[in-house]
Design a protein around this motif. Structure first.
Motif, PDB file in Angstrom:
ATOM      1  N   MET A   1       0.841  -1.198   0.000  1.00 25.55           N
ATOM      2  CA  MET A   1       0.000   0.000   0.000  1.00 25.55           C
ATOM      3  C   MET A   1       0.880   1.254   0.000  1.00 25.55           C
ATOM      4  O   MET A   1       1.913   1.300   0.656  1.00 25.55           O
ATOM      5  CB  MET A   1      -0.892   0.014   1.236  1.00 25.55           C
ATOM      6  CG  MET A   1      -1.894  -1.131   1.303  1.00 25.55           C
ATOM      7  SD  MET A   1      -3.189  -0.994   0.044  1.00 25.55           S
ATOM      8  CE  MET A   1      -4.138   0.374   0.726  1.00 25.55           C
ATOM      9  N   SER A   2       0.451   2.262  -0.726  1.00 22.71           N
ATOM     10  CA  SER A   2       1.253   3.476  -0.843  1.00 22.71           C
ATOM     11  C   SER A   2       1.136   4.363   0.393  1.00 22.71           C
ATOM     12  O   SER A   2       2.078   5.042   0.775  1.00 22.71           O
ATOM     13  CB  SER A   2       0.815   4.276  -2.062  1.00 22.71           C
ATOM     14  OG  SER A   2      -0.473   4.824  -1.853  1.00 22.71           O
ATOM     15  N   GLY A   3      -0.044   4.395   1.001  1.00 17.48           N
ATOM     16  CA  GLY A   3      -0.271   5.248   2.154  1.00 17.48           C
ATOM     17  C   GLY A   3      -0.365   6.719   1.824  1.00 17.48           C
ATOM     18  O   GLY A   3      -0.338   7.553   2.726  1.00 17.48           O
ATOM     19  N   LEU A   4      -0.487   7.088   0.547  1.00 16.68           N
ATOM     20  CA  LEU A   4      -0.530   8.498   0.180  1.00 16.68           C
ATOM     21  C   LEU A   4      -1.936   9.072   0.382  1.00 16.68           C
ATOM     22  O   LEU A   4      -2.920   8.524  -0.108  1.00 16.68           O
ATOM     23  CB  LEU A   4      -0.116   8.691  -1.284  1.00 16.68           C
ATOM     24  CG  LEU A   4       1.341   8.374  -1.642  1.00 16.68           C
ATOM     25  CD1 LEU A   4       1.592   8.664  -3.111  1.00 16.68           C
ATOM     26  CD2 LEU A   4       2.313   9.169  -0.781  1.00 16.68           C
ATOM     27  N   VAL A   5      -1.994  10.190   1.090  1.00 18.33           N
ATOM     28  CA  VAL A   5      -3.249  10.927   1.222  1.00 18.33           C
ATOM     29  C   VAL A   5      -3.618  11.468  -0.155  1.00 18.33           C
ATOM     30  O   VAL A   5      -2.743  11.870  -0.939  1.00 18.33           O
ATOM     31  CB  VAL A   5      -3.080  12.081   2.226  1.00 18.33           C
ATOM     32  CG1 VAL A   5      -4.330  12.944   2.287  1.00 18.33           C
ATOM     33  CG2 VAL A   5      -2.729  11.530   3.604  1.00 18.33           C
ATOM     34  N   HIS A   6      -4.898  11.491  -0.488  1.00 20.50           N
ATOM     35  CA  HIS A   6      -5.297  11.965  -1.807  1.00 20.50           C
ATOM     36  C   HIS A   6      -6.739  12.445  -1.805  1.00 20.50           C
ATOM     37  O   HIS A   6      -7.497  12.179  -0.879  1.00 20.50           O
ATOM     38  CB  HIS A   6      -5.121  10.863  -2.855  1.00 20.50           C
ATOM     39  CG  HIS A   6      -6.009   9.671  -2.616  1.00 20.50           C
ATOM     40  ND1 HIS A   6      -5.721   8.707  -1.680  1.00 20.50           N
ATOM     41  CD2 HIS A   6      -7.200   9.305  -3.183  1.00 20.50           C
ATOM     42  CE1 HIS A   6      -6.680   7.790  -1.687  1.00 20.50           C
ATOM     43  NE2 HIS A   6      -7.592   8.132  -2.582  1.00 20.50           N
ATOM     44  N   ARG A   7      -7.089  13.153  -2.858  1.00 18.83           N
ATOM     45  CA  ARG A   7      -8.458  13.569  -3.113  1.00 18.83           C
ATOM     46  C   ARG A   7      -8.877  13.041  -4.475  1.00 18.83           C
ATOM     47  O   ARG A   7      -8.024  12.774  -5.331  1.00 18.83           O
ATOM     48  CB  ARG A   7      -8.581  15.102  -3.096  1.00 18.83           C
ATOM     49  CG  ARG A   7      -8.333  15.748  -1.747  1.00 18.83           C
ATOM     50  CD  ARG A   7      -9.458  15.504  -0.747  1.00 18.83           C
ATOM     51  NE  ARG A   7     -10.768  15.915  -1.257  1.00 18.83           N
ATOM     52  CZ  ARG A   7     -11.251  17.157  -1.214  1.00 18.83           C
ATOM     53  NH1 ARG A   7     -10.507  18.136  -0.670  1.00 18.83           N
ATOM     54  NH2 ARG A   7     -12.448  17.440  -1.686  1.00 18.83           N
ATOM     55  N   GLU A   8     -10.202  12.940  -4.675  1.00 17.81           N
ATOM     56  CA  GLU A   8     -10.710  12.440  -5.948  1.00 17.81           C
ATOM     57  C   GLU A   8     -11.880  13.291  -6.420  1.00 17.81           C
ATOM     58  O   GLU A   8     -12.671  13.772  -5.613  1.00 17.81           O
ATOM     59  CB  GLU A   8     -11.154  10.973  -5.814  1.00 17.81           C
ATOM     60  CG  GLU A   8     -10.052  10.063  -5.321  1.00 17.81           C
ATOM     61  CD  GLU A   8     -10.392   8.578  -5.444  1.00 17.81           C
ATOM     62  OE1 GLU A   8     -11.105   8.187  -6.397  1.00 17.81           O
ATOM     63  OE2 GLU A   8      -9.927   7.803  -4.585  1.00 17.81           O
ATOM     64  N   ARG A   9     -11.952  13.479  -7.733  1.00 25.94           N
ATOM     65  CA  ARG A   9     -13.119  14.096  -8.350  1.00 25.94           C
ATOM     66  C   ARG A   9     -13.649  13.115  -9.378  1.00 25.94           C
ATOM     67  O   ARG A   9     -13.069  12.929 -10.448  1.00 25.94           O
ATOM     68  CB  ARG A   9     -12.750  15.412  -9.037  1.00 25.94           C
ATOM     69  CG  ARG A   9     -13.984  16.256  -9.407  1.00 25.94           C
ATOM     70  CD  ARG A   9     -13.900  16.834 -10.802  1.00 25.94           C
ATOM     71  NE  ARG A   9     -13.880  15.798 -11.840  1.00 25.94           N
ATOM     72  CZ  ARG A   9     -13.838  16.052 -13.141  1.00 25.94           C
ATOM     73  NH1 ARG A   9     -13.793  17.280 -13.562  1.00 25.94           N
ATOM     74  NH2 ARG A   9     -13.821  15.067 -14.037  1.00 25.94           N
ATOM     75  N   PRO A  10     -14.757  12.434  -9.065  1.00 31.80           N
ATOM     76  CA  PRO A  10     -15.272  11.406  -9.963  1.00 31.80           C
ATOM     77  C   PRO A  10     -15.798  11.992 -11.278  1.00 31.80           C
ATOM     78  O   PRO A  10     -16.127  13.176 -11.370  1.00 31.80           O
ATOM     79  CB  PRO A  10     -16.417  10.768  -9.167  1.00 31.80           C
ATOM     80  CG  PRO A  10     -16.191  11.180  -7.751  1.00 31.80           C
ATOM     81  CD  PRO A  10     -15.518  12.510  -7.824  1.00 31.80           C
ATOM     82  N   ALA A  11     -15.888  11.150 -12.272  1.00 25.69           N
ATOM     83  CA  ALA A  11     -16.513  11.521 -13.532  1.00 25.69           C
ATOM     84  C   ALA A  11     -18.016  11.665 -13.330  1.00 25.69           C
ATOM     85  O   ALA A  11     -18.579  11.164 -12.351  1.00 25.69           O
ATOM     86  CB  ALA A  11     -16.216  10.464 -14.591  1.00 25.69           C
TER      87      ALA A  11
END
Length: 212
Positions: free
Chosen positions: A1-11
């Motif tokens: 697992m990368s463990g990177l915090v992230h955000r997403e904007r779905p299609a």
């Protein structure tokens, strides 16, 4: 697992592709999230913005690697970020069902450097495209771009001629390197400094739509 915090904007509906935007030095996963709607106004794509793994004393925000000299990332921190991003991209492809051939890796400044690295790394799959705002192909001990067999990868490179942080010669060298290897490159220069020129972002909309 990368463990990177992230955000997403779905299609808006079923995603036509995946756009991963890597932020620049000293910011975070929120910095380029708003760029998603600029680059993909029809919301055709699933957009993800990871956070760099480093926090450095005396510096705000987050970073992908230490900078001893512009153009030449610190090898240890670069390798750590490279490994974390590789795991992150692999997880994204598995979770979304959108593979490398449906993915554009992009970013600004230091984030463009990581996009080049992960798109051209010899141990990584080739994406559909590279979207590089104000960046460079890194020179770092232990890593070399693998350009053979990547002629299907498209690249969009944009840079300001008055950039005092990463001079425009970096973009020109990246352009020449990729074109020399047979990649399809769309190249833009403007009179701006170290920022994403609105004119370049507008040009990237059509390129992105054609790539994904």
């Amino acid at each position: 697992m990368s463990g990177l915090v992230h955000r997403e904007r779905p299609a808006e509906g079923q995603a036509a592709g995946l756009l991963v935007l890597h932020h620049g030095r000293g910011t975070d996963e929120h910095d380029l999230l708003g760029l998603a709607d600029v680059l993909d106004p029809e919301r055709r794509l699933h957009v993800v913005t990871p956070r760099g793994p480093l926090s450095l004393p005396g510096w705000p925000g987050h970073h992908w690697y230490v900078v001893p000299r512009v153009g030449y990332p610190d090898p240890d921190t670069f390798r750590a970020a490279y490994a974390a991003l590789a795991a992150f991209h692999d997880e994204l492809w598995e979770r979304t069902g959108l593979g490398p051939e449906q993915t554009v890796l992009g970013g600004f400044s230091m984030g463009s450097v990581m996009s080049y690295a992960l798109a051209l790394g010899p141990d990584r799959p080739a994406p559909a495209g590279i979207l590089a705002f104000s960046g460079f192909v890194p020179t770092v001990e232990g890593w070399e771009p693998d350009l053979a067999g990547r002629t299907q990868v498209r690249a969009f490179i944009a840079h300001g001629r008055r950039d005092p942080i990463m001079e425009v010669g970096f973009a020109r060298r990246a352009r020449d390197l990729l074109i020399g290897a047979g990649l399809d490159v769309e190249y833009h220069e403007g009179d701006g400094a170290h920022h994403i020129d609105p004119a370049h972002a507008a040009a990237a909309v059509g390129w992105l739509h054609g790539t994904l």
